[in-house]
Each structure stands twice: as C-alpha cells, then as structure tokens.
Design an enzyme around this catalytic site. Structure first.
Site, PDB file in Angstrom:
ATOM      1  N   LYS A  42       0.801  -1.241   0.000  1.00  0.00           N
ATOM      2  CA  LYS A  42       0.000   0.000   0.000  1.00  0.00           C
ATOM      3  C   LYS A  42       0.833   1.291   0.000  1.00  0.00           C
ATOM      4  O   LYS A  42       0.353   2.354   0.376  1.00  0.00           O
ATOM      5  CB  LYS A  42      -1.008   0.058   1.167  1.00  0.00           C
ATOM      6  CG  LYS A  42      -1.824  -1.170   1.406  1.00  0.00           C
ATOM      7  CD  LYS A  42      -2.179  -1.972   0.188  1.00  0.00           C
ATOM      8  CE  LYS A  42      -3.137  -1.303  -0.758  1.00  0.00           C
ATOM      9  NZ  LYS A  42      -3.223  -2.124  -2.026  1.00  0.00           N
ATOM     10  N   THR A  46       1.977  -0.332  -7.183  1.00  0.00           N
ATOM     11  CA  THR A  46       1.375  -0.455  -8.514  1.00  0.00           C
ATOM     12  C   THR A  46       1.744   0.763  -9.360  1.00  0.00           C
ATOM     13  O   THR A  46       2.084   0.639 -10.540  1.00  0.00           O
ATOM     14  CB  THR A  46      -0.164  -0.560  -8.380  1.00  0.00           C
ATOM     15  OG1 THR A  46      -0.470  -1.459  -7.321  1.00  0.00           O
ATOM     16  CG2 THR A  46      -0.805  -1.022  -9.664  1.00  0.00           C
ATOM     17  N   TRP A  47       1.706   1.909  -8.727  1.00  0.00           N
ATOM     18  CA  TRP A  47       2.087   3.171  -9.373  1.00  0.00           C
ATOM     19  C   TRP A  47       3.543   3.106  -9.843  1.00  0.00           C
ATOM     20  O   TRP A  47       3.860   3.344 -11.018  1.00  0.00           O
ATOM     21  CB  TRP A  47       1.893   4.281  -8.341  1.00  0.00           C
ATOM     22  CG  TRP A  47       2.013   5.676  -8.803  1.00  0.00           C
ATOM     23  CD1 TRP A  47       1.972   6.142 -10.095  1.00  0.00           C
ATOM     24  CD2 TRP A  47       2.170   6.827  -7.951  1.00  0.00           C
ATOM     25  NE1 TRP A  47       2.099   7.503 -10.094  1.00  0.00           N
ATOM     26  CE2 TRP A  47       2.217   7.938  -8.799  1.00  0.00           C
ATOM     27  CE3 TRP A  47       2.257   7.009  -6.570  1.00  0.00           C
ATOM     28  CZ2 TRP A  47       2.365   9.238  -8.302  1.00  0.00           C
ATOM     29  CZ3 TRP A  47       2.398   8.293  -6.079  1.00  0.00           C
ATOM     30  CH2 TRP A  47       2.448   9.397  -6.920  1.00  0.00           C
ATOM     31  N   HIS A  95       7.881  -7.454  -1.828  1.00  0.00           N
ATOM     32  CA  HIS A  95       7.391  -6.736  -0.641  1.00  0.00           C
ATOM     33  C   HIS A  95       8.217  -7.145   0.581  1.00  0.00           C
ATOM     34  O   HIS A  95       7.704  -7.216   1.690  1.00  0.00           O
ATOM     35  CB  HIS A  95       5.938  -7.094  -0.364  1.00  0.00           C
ATOM     36  CG  HIS A  95       4.926  -6.345  -1.187  1.00  0.00           C
ATOM     37  ND1 HIS A  95       4.975  -4.985  -1.398  1.00  0.00           N
ATOM     38  CD2 HIS A  95       3.803  -6.773  -1.831  1.00  0.00           C
ATOM     39  CE1 HIS A  95       3.935  -4.623  -2.140  1.00  0.00           C
ATOM     40  NE2 HIS A  95       3.210  -5.685  -2.417  1.00  0.00           N
ATOM     41  N   TYR A 182       6.419   7.924  -1.479  1.00  0.00           N
ATOM     42  CA  TYR A 182       5.134   8.155  -2.164  1.00  0.00           C
ATOM     43  C   TYR A 182       4.861   9.647  -2.205  1.00  0.00           C
ATOM     44  O   TYR A 182       4.421  10.187  -3.230  1.00  0.00           O
ATOM     45  CB  TYR A 182       4.038   7.425  -1.372  1.00  0.00           C
ATOM     46  CG  TYR A 182       2.637   7.586  -1.914  1.00  0.00           C
ATOM     47  CD1 TYR A 182       2.085   6.616  -2.749  1.00  0.00           C
ATOM     48  CD2 TYR A 182       1.849   8.693  -1.563  1.00  0.00           C
ATOM     49  CE1 TYR A 182       0.789   6.755  -3.237  1.00  0.00           C
ATOM     50  CE2 TYR A 182       0.557   8.825  -2.047  1.00  0.00           C
ATOM     51  CZ  TYR A 182       0.030   7.866  -2.878  1.00  0.00           C
ATOM     52  OH  TYR A 182      -1.259   8.010  -3.353  1.00  0.00           O
ATOM     53  N   MET A 221      -4.716   5.993 -14.341  1.00  0.00           N
ATOM     54  CA  MET A 221      -4.537   4.602 -13.926  1.00  0.00           C
ATOM     55  C   MET A 221      -5.817   4.002 -13.363  1.00  0.00           C
ATOM     56  O   MET A 221      -6.033   2.799 -13.451  1.00  0.00           O
ATOM     57  CB  MET A 221      -3.397   4.497 -12.896  1.00  0.00           C
ATOM     58  CG  MET A 221      -2.032   4.633 -13.541  1.00  0.00           C
ATOM     59  SD  MET A 221      -0.651   4.335 -12.409  1.00  0.00           S
ATOM     60  CE  MET A 221      -0.780   2.568 -12.107  1.00  0.00           C
ATOM     61  N   LYS A 241      -7.983   6.356  -3.232  1.00  0.00           N
ATOM     62  CA  LYS A 241      -7.989   7.811  -3.272  1.00  0.00           C
ATOM     63  C   LYS A 241      -6.738   8.376  -3.926  1.00  0.00           C
ATOM     64  O   LYS A 241      -6.766   9.417  -4.562  1.00  0.00           O
ATOM     65  CB  LYS A 241      -8.067   8.367  -1.851  1.00  0.00           C
ATOM     66  CG  LYS A 241      -9.389   8.123  -1.176  1.00  0.00           C
ATOM     67  CD  LYS A 241      -9.701   9.277  -0.259  1.00  0.00           C
ATOM     68  CE  LYS A 241     -11.188   9.482  -0.133  1.00  0.00           C
ATOM     69  NZ  LYS A 241     -11.503  10.536   0.827  1.00  0.00           N
ATOM     70  N   GLY A 242      -5.622   7.743  -3.659  1.00  0.00           N
ATOM     71  CA  GLY A 242      -4.358   8.206  -4.232  1.00  0.00           C
ATOM     72  C   GLY A 242      -3.926   9.559  -3.713  1.00  0.00           C
ATOM     73  O   GLY A 242      -3.373  10.376  -4.453  1.00  0.00           O
TER      74      GLY A 242
HETATM   75  P1  A3P Z   1      -4.960   4.761  -1.173  1.00  0.00           P
HETATM   76  O1  A3P Z   1      -5.616   3.523  -0.658  1.00  0.00           O
HETATM   77  O2  A3P Z   1      -4.522   5.694  -0.093  1.00  0.00           O
HETATM   78  O3  A3P Z   1      -5.761   5.444  -2.221  1.00  0.00           O
HETATM   79  P2  A3P Z   1      -0.050  -0.395  -3.630  1.00  0.00           P
HETATM   80  O4  A3P Z   1      -0.013  -0.288  -5.115  1.00  0.00           O
HETATM   81  O5  A3P Z   1       1.315  -0.484  -3.017  1.00  0.00           O
HETATM   82  O6  A3P Z   1      -0.973  -1.455  -3.199  1.00  0.00           O
HETATM   83  O7  A3P Z   1      -0.583   1.003  -3.063  1.00  0.00           O
HETATM   84  C1  A3P Z   1      -1.927   1.369  -3.250  1.00  0.00           C
HETATM   85  C2  A3P Z   1      -2.088   2.835  -2.929  1.00  0.00           C
HETATM   86  O8  A3P Z   1      -1.472   3.619  -3.980  1.00  0.00           O
HETATM   87  C3  A3P Z   1      -3.536   3.246  -2.895  1.00  0.00           C
HETATM   88  O9  A3P Z   1      -3.599   4.287  -1.916  1.00  0.00           O
HETATM   89  C4  A3P Z   1      -3.749   3.742  -4.309  1.00  0.00           C
HETATM   90  O10 A3P Z   1      -4.861   4.580  -4.471  1.00  0.00           O
HETATM   91  C5  A3P Z   1      -2.450   4.497  -4.532  1.00  0.00           C
HETATM   92  N1  A3P Z   1      -2.171   4.731  -5.960  1.00  0.00           N
HETATM   93  C6  A3P Z   1      -2.279   3.856  -6.983  1.00  0.00           C
HETATM   94  N2  A3P Z   1      -1.982   4.439  -8.152  1.00  0.00           N
HETATM   95  C7  A3P Z   1      -1.656   5.724  -7.876  1.00  0.00           C
HETATM   96  C8  A3P Z   1      -1.276   6.844  -8.679  1.00  0.00           C
HETATM   97  N3  A3P Z   1      -1.151   6.750 -10.006  1.00  0.00           N
HETATM   98  N4  A3P Z   1      -1.043   8.021  -8.042  1.00  0.00           N
HETATM   99  C9  A3P Z   1      -1.175   8.131  -6.708  1.00  0.00           C
HETATM  100  N5  A3P Z   1      -1.543   7.104  -5.895  1.00  0.00           N
HETATM  101  C10 A3P Z   1      -1.787   5.914  -6.465  1.00  0.00           C
END
Ligand code: A3P
Length: 277
Positions: A42, A46-47, A95, A182, A221, A241-242
C-alpha cells in the site's frame, strides 16, 4: 478475524509466500540491467511498477504480466528457467524487508533496487481498506481499532512497518539502491520520474516525460478501460484515493496521539521523515 498468515524467517507473511516461491526469489541470479521494485504493501507499488514498465519499455499485455513476483505463488506460474531465459531488463516486484530481498543480499547483487516508502498512517488506512472483505487471500473482517493494533504490533502481512522501511533506508546510499517516497512522487511527479529515469540510465526526452507523467496519473490509472491495467485482480481495490492524508478519516484523536508517540520512538534519529499533511 479471518486473517490468515504464514511465518517466514520470523516475519508475518501472507499464506501465498510458500517455501518454494520464497526460496526461488532468494536464489534468483540477477543481472545489472534488472530492476527490482520493493515496498511495504500500500505504499504505491502499482504506481511505481507502471512507471518502471513505461520507462524500460517492458509493457506486456497487462501490467501484472510485465514483471515477475517470484515470492508469491498465485500471480503467474513460472519456473526458474522461464525467468533465466527472459531478456534484460527483467522486472521484479517484492514486498520484502532488506534481509529477505530478492536475489539474496542486495549488496552482493548486480540488479537495481527501487524502494518506495509511504507515511505509515496512510499505509495503515489503505491496508485496512484493501484487506477488508476482499475475495482473495484474507477475508479480514475485523474492525479498524483491531487493525490498527495489529499494524502497530507488526502482526499484519509483511510484518513490522518500521523495521521494513528502516531496513532499506539504512542502505539508501548503496549504488544499486534508490529510496523514494510516495509523498515526493505525489507532490512532484516529474521530478520523481526524472530521478527514477536517471537511476535506471534511461533517456527521458521532454516528450517522453510528458507521456509517462500523463499515463501514470491517478485518474488515468484508475480508468478501467485502460488496457495495461486489465488483469489486475480486484482492480478497484488498488485505486482508492491516491492522496496524502486520507488517514484522517480513520484515526481518532487519541489513536493519532498514540501513533505519533510510537512513530517518534521507533524512527528515532534515523533521519527519515514523512509528510502526513
Ligand atoms: P490509497 O488507498 O490511499 O488510495 P499499492 O499499489 O502499493 O498497493 O498502493 C496502493 C495505494 O497507492 C492506494 O492508496 C492507491 O490509491 C495508490 N495509488 C495507486 N496508483 C496511484 C497513482 N497513479 N497516483 C497516486 N496514488 C496511487
């Protein structure tokens, strides 16, 4: 509370970190051109994965098939020889804390590691949302208070957040490690992309920077029609939410005070600090 786990090398791990997969991940012989992106869950994995896929030109039919997640038994079945015969650069996701890293000890590995860390209040809240009632590997059905307790006790998958982040932070100056947050990526995506490209020795023209910045924005995304994201399991759960600071919707004032005290004592004089907003 329906939360299943497996102990691996003394850490709480998801059940799908099987001895076979974990063993394979530790044995992988990396190459200088390989890239391993690493995070506590989290934290923007993925980003970051999509940024690296675009910068290295490794985009495959789906995002998840563009990289190997060797430690996990349920993404894509693979053998050691499949991985060994793939062309460079090969991309790997992990991870794991530093002492459980892909390929063994990063200091003795030629590949590049990019670690992304995020402020632990947002990580904990995002993780709670992610683990609650999902249809695979978990079905966590406890409440927020219980989750926060588990998180601060280091009892959620991947173990103690402080230990995880600090284990990589200690090695941030190694030539083959890039430590990102992040928050820095969120506040200035272009500076972040430039930093990542430089670390990867990838040429980034202004046109390419524009294109990658647009494609990796949260709104792009999150769009389900976006073909590269197809195949990501429970897709919606990965894009909530991002933002920085959505932990405020979860923490009570008292919980926040307790967390701040824990944060101060655990982070100590590490020199690492986060933006919480
Ligand atoms: P939130 O739950 O706070 O929205 P992971 O990929 O490590 O599982 O992390 C997921 C978190 O990254 C989520 O946070 C997700 O919304 C956020 N995220 C995914 N893509 C993103 C992007 N392009 N820009 C900003 N945050 C992003």
């Amino acid at each position: 509370h329906g939360y299943k786990f497996r102990m691996v090398d003394g850490r709480v791990m998801p059940p799908y970190i099987t001895p076979r997969c974990y063993g394979l991940s530790r044995r992988i012989e990396t190459r200088p051109a390989d890239v391993c992106f690493v995070s506590y869950p989290k934290s923007g994995t993925t980003w970051l994965s999509y940024i690296i896929v675009l910068l290295t030109g490794k985009a495959a039919a789906s995002l998840e098939s563009s990289f190997y997640w060797v430690e996990s038994s349920w993404t894509h079945p693979m053998t050691e020889s499949d991985i060994a015969s793939d062309r460079s650069p090969r991309l790997f996701k992990s991870h794991m804390p530093y002492d459980m890293a892909l390929g063994g000890t990063p200091a003795q590995n030629p590949c590049k590691y990019i670690y992304i860390a995020r402020n632990p209040k947002d990580v904990c809240s995002s993780y709670f949302y992610f683990e609650s009632g999902k249809s695979w590997s978990g079905f966590y059905n406890g409440g927020w208070d219980h989750w926060l307790q588990m998180f601060t006790d280091g009892k959620v998958h991947r173990g103690d957040w402080f230990e995880h982040v600090l284990s990589w932070w200690e090695h941030r100056n190694a030539d083959n490690i890039l430590f990102l947050t992040y928050e820095e990526l969120k506040m200035d995506p272009r500076a972040g992309l430039t930093k990542i490209a430089r670390f990867l020795d990838v040429e980034l023209t202004p046109g390419k920077l524009d294109e990658v910045a647009r494609k990796v924005s949260f709104s792009e995304m999150k769009t389900t029609e976006f073909s590269a994201m197809k195949g990501v399991k429970e897709f919606g759960k990965f894009f909530r939410k991002g933002e920085i600071g959505s932990w405020k919707e979860y923490f009570t004032v008292a919980q926040n005070e307790r967390f701040d005290a824990l944060y101060a004592s655990r982070m100590g004089s590490s020199g690492l600090d986060f933006i919480f907003m």
